[in-house]
Design an enzyme around this catalytic site. Structure first.
Site, PDB file in Angstrom:
ATOM      1  CG  HIS A   1       2.963   1.588  -1.910  1.00  0.00           C
ATOM      2  ND1 HIS A   1       3.479   1.282  -0.691  1.00  0.00           N
ATOM      3  CD2 HIS A   1       1.622   1.718  -1.731  1.00  0.00           C
ATOM      4  CE1 HIS A   1       2.511   1.211   0.208  1.00  0.00           C
ATOM      5  NE2 HIS A   1       1.369   1.469  -0.406  1.00  0.00           N
TER       6      HIS A   1
ATOM      7  CG  ASP B   1       6.873   2.103  -1.304  1.00  0.00           C
ATOM      8  OD1 ASP B   1       6.477   3.232  -1.003  1.00  0.00           O
ATOM      9  OD2 ASP B   1       6.235   1.058  -1.062  1.00  0.00           O
TER      10      ASP B   1
ATOM     11  CD  GLU C   1      -3.847  -3.107   3.326  1.00  0.00           C
ATOM     12  OE1 GLU C   1      -3.002  -3.432   2.469  1.00  0.00           O
ATOM     13  OE2 GLU C   1      -3.613  -2.336   4.269  1.00  0.00           O
TER      14      GLU C   1
ATOM     15  CD  GLU D   1      -2.497  -2.372   8.270  1.00  0.00           C
ATOM     16  OE1 GLU D   1      -2.213  -2.246   7.065  1.00  0.00           O
ATOM     17  OE2 GLU D   1      -2.373  -1.465   9.105  1.00  0.00           O
TER      18      GLU D   1
ATOM     19  CG  HIS E   1      -6.102  -1.304   8.003  1.00  0.00           C
ATOM     20  ND1 HIS E   1      -5.830  -1.465   6.668  1.00  0.00           N
ATOM     21  CD2 HIS E   1      -5.194  -0.404   8.460  1.00  0.00           C
ATOM     22  CE1 HIS E   1      -4.802  -0.700   6.330  1.00  0.00           C
ATOM     23  NE2 HIS E   1      -4.392  -0.057   7.407  1.00  0.00           N
TER      24      HIS E   1
ATOM     25  CG  ASP F   1      -0.485  -5.435   5.079  1.00  0.00           C
ATOM     26  OD1 ASP F   1       0.123  -6.328   4.444  1.00  0.00           O
ATOM     27  OD2 ASP F   1      -0.680  -4.291   4.623  1.00  0.00           O
TER      28      ASP F   1
ATOM     29  CG  ASP G   1      -3.120   2.505  10.020  1.00  0.00           C
ATOM     30  OD1 ASP G   1      -2.992   1.469  10.680  1.00  0.00           O
ATOM     31  OD2 ASP G   1      -2.965   2.562   8.785  1.00  0.00           O
TER      32      ASP G   1
ATOM     33  CG  ASP H   1       0.753   1.182   9.928  1.00  0.00           C
ATOM     34  OD1 ASP H   1      -0.243   0.458  10.046  1.00  0.00           O
ATOM     35  OD2 ASP H   1       0.934   1.947   8.958  1.00  0.00           O
TER      36      ASP H   1
ATOM     37  CG  ASP I   1       1.504  -1.865   6.341  1.00  0.00           C
ATOM     38  OD1 ASP I   1       2.331  -0.955   6.522  1.00  0.00           O
ATOM     39  OD2 ASP I   1       0.441  -1.702   5.728  1.00  0.00           O
TER      40      ASP I   1
HETATM   41  C1  XLS Z   1      -2.284   2.075   4.835  1.00  0.00           C
HETATM   42  C2  XLS Z   1      -2.162   0.773   4.217  1.00  0.00           C
HETATM   43  C3  XLS Z   1      -1.155   0.685   3.073  1.00  0.00           C
HETATM   44  C4  XLS Z   1      -1.390  -0.552   2.250  1.00  0.00           C
HETATM   45  C5  XLS Z   1      -0.707  -0.534   0.930  1.00  0.00           C
HETATM   46  O1  XLS Z   1      -2.897   2.240   5.860  1.00  0.00           O
HETATM   47  O2  XLS Z   1      -1.891  -0.152   5.219  1.00  0.00           O
HETATM   48  O3  XLS Z   1       0.138   0.758   3.561  1.00  0.00           O
HETATM   49  O4  XLS Z   1      -1.015  -1.715   2.929  1.00  0.00           O
HETATM   50  O5  XLS Z   1      -1.048   0.575   0.176  1.00  0.00           O
HETATM   51 CA    CA Z   2      -1.497  -2.323   5.045  1.00  0.00          CA
HETATM   52 CA    CA Z   3      -1.941   0.536   8.243  1.00  0.00          CA
END
Ligand code: XLS
Ligand code: CA
Ligand code: CA
Length: 435
Positions: free
Chosen positions: A98, A101, A229, A265, A268, A293, A304, A306, A336
């Site tokens: 991003h 980042d 996404e 993702e 998600h 992702d 989430d 991750d 991700d």
């Molecule tokens: C958040 C998202 C984010 C996107 C990019 O849940 O996964 O990280 O991948 O903004």
């Molecule tokens: Ca993501």
């Molecule tokens: Ca995520």
């Protein structure tokens, strides 16, 4: 265990007990005419890997990632140096980020964008030196308080404009760095209550925003894919990009399919009540499969998380879908994913990527076993054989109509539908994978 600094490039060594080796990922091994690295196109997520320090709603960071610097620009340069060193160690060819980042935010939007541009130049040089590629870029249009009611879907037009400024700068970065993707994740593009929301206007505005971004990108030489996404919720109660089917419908309604594909993702997908494989298949059947992702959620937690992906069934079925879709073009597998809060050392970052990359390398090999074996594909093809001839073929060819079908059906005696053989197929899959 060795320290981060003592670890050099991670080798592939299936027999070793050293924690800092790949047991399955051999980047140059050729499978079906392509090296594993080209099948998998692994990418580092800058936000989790280089910035996230393990904070959660109950506690502060457990890992300091300022690399001994205090001046904001120096911190971000040190982060970038670390990022490219890490990618070298892990043989990661790609990365994603991003805008915020890679550079510190200033007092004003203008200052933030100026910092960002400086850091884009800095990572441009590092990218060349280390021979890395940008998989995709995105703008963080959800963290700052100005985005509390959305970005492109905000009730305030000035916020819409501020979001546009950040996306413009991020598309410029994508072009400069030769990124093959540009992601829109609508963290705040949704609502918490319909009592204060004009849904129709918000959706139209979101489409207006995406069209402007597309037109700007295309006009200035961005030839890659734009991605939506999908994510159903978190941070908002309802996000407009709820899941792959919702996104595909949105893109079709506003005539954006073609320029826009989906970045799916895993975590998600499960938040939306779907499997990862379902979301991938939905993207594929809508002509919108783009990028992935790669992570996993915790099925006992409703948010989430991750996590780095280690579930081999999931990575196998994911790669099965990718293979059936013809492989990645502009997309790839972006981790991700973040180390757990209590896995708070730089060594844990290496170990987490090794775990995820090995799980996907193994998944790819196993997915090819399913494809090569052919029994699952053959079963599915046979299950639908009634559409290959007779009335079924007429349905598919569009050479019959409702009245003709009614007349045909009335002439039938008993109709028998064959067993779907789910358990047999599940056992067969285990046998192909592990037999
Ligand atoms: C958040 C998202 C984010 C996107 C990019 O849940 O996964 O990280 O991948 O903004
Ligand atoms: Ca993501
Ligand atoms: Ca995520």
């Amino acid at each position: 265990m060795k320290s981060y600094a003592a670890v050099k490039k991670i080798p592939y060594d299936p027999k070793s007990n050293d924690p800092f080796v790949f047991h399955y990922y051999d980047p140059d091994k050729v499978l079906h005419g392509k090296p594993l690295k080209a099948h998998l196109k692994f990418a580092m997520s800058y936000w989790h890997t280089i910035n996230a320090g393990g904070t959660d709603m109950f506690g502060s960071a457990t890992l300091d990632k300022s690399f001994g610097k205090t001046d904001p620009m120096e911190v971000y340069r040190a982060k970038a140096d670390f990022a490219f060193d890490l990618m070298d160690k892990l043989s990661l060819e790609y990365y994603c980020f991003h805008d915020i980042d890679i550079a510190p935010e200033g007092e004003t939007l203008k200052e933030s964008i100026a910092n960002f541009r400086q850091m884009v130049d800095y990572i441009y040089d590092l990218q060349k030196k280390h021979n890395k590629k940008t998989l995709w870029v995105t703008a963080n249009n959800f963290s700052d308080k100005r985005f509390m009611a959305g970005a492109a879907t905000s009730c305030n037009a000035d916020v819409f404009a501020a979001a546009a400024a950040k996306v413009k700068a991020s598309i410029d970065a994508a072009i400069k760095l030769g990124a093959t993707g540009y992601v829109f994740w609508g963290g705040r593009e949704g609502y918490d209550t319909l009592l204060n929301t004009d849904m129709g206007l918000e959706l139209d505005n979101l489409a207006r925003f995406l069209k402007m971004a597309r037109d700007y990108g295309r006009k200035n030489g961005f030839a890659g894919d734009f991605y939506l996404e999908p994510k159903p919720k978190e941070p908002t109660k309802h996000q407009y990009d709820f899941d792959a089917a919702t996104c595909a419908n949105f893109l079709r309604k506003y005539d954006l399919l073609g320029d826009f594909k989906l970045n799916i993702e895993a975590n998600h997908a499960t938040l939306a009540g779907h499997t990862f494989q379902h979301e991938l298949r939905t993207a594929v059947v809508n002509g919108a499969f783009g990028s992935i992702d790669a992570n996993q959620g915790d099925m006992l937690l409703g948010w989430d998380t991750d996590q780095f992906p280690t579930n081999v069934y999931d990575t196998t079925l994911c790669m099965y879908e990718v293979i059936q879709a013809g492989g990645f073009t502009n997309g790839g597998l972006n981790f991700d994913a973040k180390t757990r809060r209590a896995s708070n050392t730089l060594e844990d970052i290496l170990l987490s990527y090794i775990a995820g990359m090995d799980a996907f390398a193994l998944g790819l090999e196993l997915a090819y076993k399913l494809v090569e074996d052919g029994r699952i594909d053959a079963f599915v093809a046979d299950r639908y054989r009634s559409y290959k001839s007779g009335i079924g073929k007429q349905i598919v060819d569009g050479t019959t109509d409702l009245a003709a079908l009614a007349a045909y059906a009335e002439g039938l005696s008993a109709i028998e539908v064959e067993s779907g053989r789910q358990e047999y197929l599940e056992a067969m899959m285990n046998n192909i994978l592990f037999g």
